[in-house]
Design a protein around this motif. Structure first.
Motif, PDB file in Angstrom:
ATOM      1  N   THR A 130     -16.780  46.201 -47.331  1.00 51.64           N
ATOM      2  CA  THR A 130     -17.703  47.032 -48.113  1.00 51.64           C
ATOM      3  C   THR A 130     -19.117  46.474 -48.036  1.00 51.64           C
ATOM      4  OG1 THR A 130     -15.925  47.655 -49.630  1.00 51.64           O
ATOM      5  CG2 THR A 130     -18.187  47.966 -50.408  1.00 51.64           C
ATOM      6  N   ALA A 131     -19.233  45.156 -48.191  1.00 51.19           N
ATOM      7  CA  ALA A 131     -20.549  44.526 -48.108  1.00 51.19           C
ATOM      8  C   ALA A 131     -21.138  44.665 -46.720  1.00 51.19           C
ATOM      9  CB  ALA A 131     -20.438  43.053 -48.496  1.00 51.19           C
ATOM     10  N   MET A 132     -20.342  44.454 -45.717  1.00 49.83           N
ATOM     11  CA  MET A 132     -20.832  44.579 -44.342  1.00 49.83           C
ATOM     12  C   MET A 132     -21.262  46.006 -44.054  1.00 49.83           C
ATOM     13  SD  MET A 132     -20.707  41.652 -42.705  1.00 49.83           S
ATOM     14  CE  MET A 132     -20.641  42.134 -40.997  1.00 49.83           C
ATOM     15  N   THR A 133     -20.522  46.949 -44.627  1.00 45.37           N
ATOM     16  CA  THR A 133     -20.887  48.352 -44.392  1.00 45.37           C
ATOM     17  C   THR A 133     -22.235  48.678 -45.023  1.00 45.37           C
ATOM     18  OG1 THR A 133     -18.543  48.975 -44.349  1.00 45.37           O
ATOM     19  CG2 THR A 133     -20.138  50.733 -44.739  1.00 45.37           C
ATOM     20  N   GLN A 134     -22.450  48.207 -46.254  1.00 48.60           N
ATOM     21  CA  GLN A 134     -23.742  48.440 -46.909  1.00 48.60           C
ATOM     22  C   GLN A 134     -24.878  47.812 -46.108  1.00 48.60           C
ATOM     23  OE1 GLN A 134     -23.596  47.075 -50.945  1.00 48.60           O
ATOM     24  NE2 GLN A 134     -21.833  48.382 -51.487  1.00 48.60           N
ATOM     25  N   TYR A 135     -24.665  46.603 -45.678  1.00 52.65           N
ATOM     26  CA  TYR A 135     -25.692  45.910 -44.899  1.00 52.65           C
ATOM     27  C   TYR A 135     -25.999  46.663 -43.620  1.00 52.65           C
ATOM     28  CZ  TYR A 135     -27.854  42.397 -41.918  1.00 52.65           C
ATOM     29  OH  TYR A 135     -28.682  41.737 -41.050  1.00 52.65           O
ATOM     30  N   LEU A 136     -25.018  47.057 -42.955  1.00 53.97           N
ATOM     31  CA  LEU A 136     -25.223  47.743 -41.687  1.00 53.97           C
ATOM     32  C   LEU A 136     -25.862  49.107 -41.892  1.00 53.97           C
ATOM     33  CD1 LEU A 136     -21.895  46.804 -39.835  1.00 53.97           C
ATOM     34  CD2 LEU A 136     -24.188  45.897 -39.416  1.00 53.97           C
ATOM     35  N   ASP A 137     -25.487  49.780 -43.021  1.00 55.19           N
ATOM     36  CA  ASP A 137     -26.111  51.072 -43.299  1.00 55.19           C
ATOM     37  C   ASP A 137     -27.611  50.927 -43.469  1.00 55.19           C
ATOM     38  OD1 ASP A 137     -23.718  52.377 -43.128  1.00 55.19           O
ATOM     39  OD2 ASP A 137     -23.357  52.447 -45.319  1.00 55.19           O
ATOM     40  N   VAL A 138     -28.017  49.905 -44.229  1.00 53.73           N
ATOM     41  CA  VAL A 138     -29.451  49.653 -44.430  1.00 53.73           C
ATOM     42  C   VAL A 138     -30.110  49.271 -43.110  1.00 53.73           C
ATOM     43  CG1 VAL A 138     -31.145  48.177 -45.602  1.00 53.73           C
ATOM     44  CG2 VAL A 138     -29.150  49.057 -46.852  1.00 53.73           C
ATOM     45  N   ARG A 139     -29.404  48.436 -42.372  1.00 54.62           N
ATOM     46  CA  ARG A 139     -29.968  47.987 -41.088  1.00 54.62           C
ATOM     47  C   ARG A 139     -30.177  49.166 -40.156  1.00 54.62           C
ATOM     48  NH1 ARG A 139     -32.507  46.848 -37.519  1.00 54.62           N
ATOM     49  NH2 ARG A 139     -32.424  45.063 -36.086  1.00 54.62           N
TER      50      ARG A 139
END
Length: 456
Positions: A239-248
């Motif tokens: 979930t955290a990686m997904t949020q980070y990647l979405d912002v990126r």
């Protein structure tokens, strides 16, 4: 006054006063008396001889009746003949088999009652009859009245006269149909016995499985809990990686990305991902190994030899049994770090469990319970010792411990099949299972079994 042999009184007259012819008359009378006496003796001997003859005749008739009863009661065919093959006597079984009367059979030649007297087997049989030689399991065929052949397994021996000369043959035969029925019955009994033994093996497996299932369930619970914990952690990380990647991917400024990376602990997640996945895989592998051991242990199929590590299998067997025990004895291992052999792993695993369970039961209630497990290689054989410090094996039980259903445990505590099945499995794999009492107390069960390959 003297009396003559005839009962007449003899007059004592002087010779000079006796009438003429007196002496010759007396002599003739004596001769007749002697003849009559001899006749009495002969008659007495004749009466005695007749009495003896009647007794012997009665005994002979009794013997003949006995022989006739024996011949009539025989289920095997009997034929008595002379050396020319002429039949002199048959029994009721021969009459029934051939369908001919006794009167029709007596006097005929053996070659006439054979179905095919020109066959090689019949010729060889008749030749041995003519020579008075012993006949053993000769396969012949008797011609039945309807023209069919009745197979017969015949045996014969010579009849001797009072001079010890061969004068005939006695032939005894059993219809092969009866033998085939007997063989079928024997084969059926053997199949039933084999099936029963297999059922006993399965029953003992289930009994042993029931004893260790609690420990195995606990053993499975640990890696499963470990896997679930890691998977939940991985889910949060994802979930955290997904949020980070979405912002990126949305093109945010580097400062914001750096803040998110720090707040979401992306660096720690990345570092932790590898160990988490490795741990998950390890836990899954442990579950797979346990399930595979259970499957192999409970399987009733004939398994093929495979390569495995004996010390690891020994420790697994001990863990299975120990986890199900309330009081856990000390277990001392004297085994190499690794010893790979090629055998039937499931068989050896079940034997290990049985021996360890037996040792645990023996030391239960002892003040200082201890079980020793030793593993080594000697002269191309795998040697495994399972020892306990219990009371040992009583002398009167030493020869019975591997018998089926023999047990010294209380009712409900043992089936009496564990050691019996273990003994059979080791023998099936070409090895030996023995038991001896230890000098310091307790007993040692030793497996000695040749193995295919070793890497340790």
């Amino acid at each position: 006054m003297p009396v003559t042999a005839s009962g007449q009184f003899e007059t004592a007259l002087p010779a000079a006063l006796r009438p003429s012819g007196f002496d010759s008359a007396v002599a003739g009378e004596d001769a007749w008396i002697e003849v009559i006496t001899k006749m009495d003796t002969v008659y007495s001997d004749l009466v005695e001889s007749q009495t003896l003859l009647e007794q012997q005749n009665a005994a002979l008739e009794e013997t003949q009746r006995f022989i006739a009863n024996v011949l009539g009661a025989m289920t095997d065919v009997l034929i008595a003949c002379d050396l020319r093959g002429n039949i002199q006597q048959v029994n009721a079984a021969m009459v029934e088999l051939s369908g001919e009367t006794e009167k029709a059979l007596v006097g005929r030649n053996l070659s006439d009652v054979l179905h095919d007297a020109h066959s090689s087997a019949a010729k060889s049989f008749l030749k041995r009859v003519g020579l008075g030689l012993v006949i053993q399991d000769s396969q012949i065929e008797i011609r039945q009245k309807d023209g069919t052949a009745a197979p017969l397994s015949a045996n014969g021996s010579a009849i001797m006269n009072y001079r010890g000369k061969r004068v005939g043959m006695v032939i005894v035969g059993r219809p092969d149909g009866e033998l085939r029925r007997a063989y079928r019955a024997l084969d059926l009994a053997h199949q039933t016995l084999t099936k029963t033994q297999q059922q006993l093996v399965v029953s003992e497996k289930m009994a042993a499985l029931g004893r260790v299932v609690a420990g195995v369930a606990h053993e499975l619970n640990n890696p499963i809990s470990f896997i679930f914990g890691n998977v939940h952690a991985l889910s949060r990380y994802c979930t955290a990686m997904t949020q980070y990647l979405d912002v990126r991917h949305a093109g945010q400024e580097n400062e914001q990305l750096a803040h998110m990376r720090k707040s979401l602990k992306i660096d720690a997640i990345v570092q932790d991902m590898g160990p988490l996945i490795e741990g998950t895989m390890e836990g899954a592998e442990r579950v797979r190994a346990i399930v595979e051991d259970l499957r192999r242990f409970s399987s009733n199929q004939r398994e093929l030899p495979e390569s495995f590590d004996v010390p690891r299998l020994l420790r697994t067997a001990v863990d299975w049994v120990r986890r199900a025990e309330r009081v856990k004895p000390d277990v001392v291992f004297d085994v190499p770090d690794q010893l790979d052999v090629t055998m039937r792993k499931g068989h050896l695993h079940q034997v290990f469990v049985n021996l360890v369970q037996n040792a645990f039961d023996v030391v239960a209630g002892s003040s200082n319970p201890r079980v020793d497990v030793n593993c080594r290689v000697e002269n191309g054989k795998l040697i495994v010792d399972v020892s306990d410090n219990g009371a040992g094996i009583a002398a009167e039980n030493m020869d019975r411990i591997f018998e089926p259903f023999f047990t010294t445990k209380p009712i409900g505590k043992g089936t009496g099949l564990g050691l019996y099945i273990s003994y059979g499995m080791i023998r099936e794999n070409g090895g030996e299972l023995t038991a001896v009492n230890r000098g310091g107390g307790g007993a040692t069960f030793t497996i000695s079994i040749p193995f295919g390959e070793t890497d340790g």
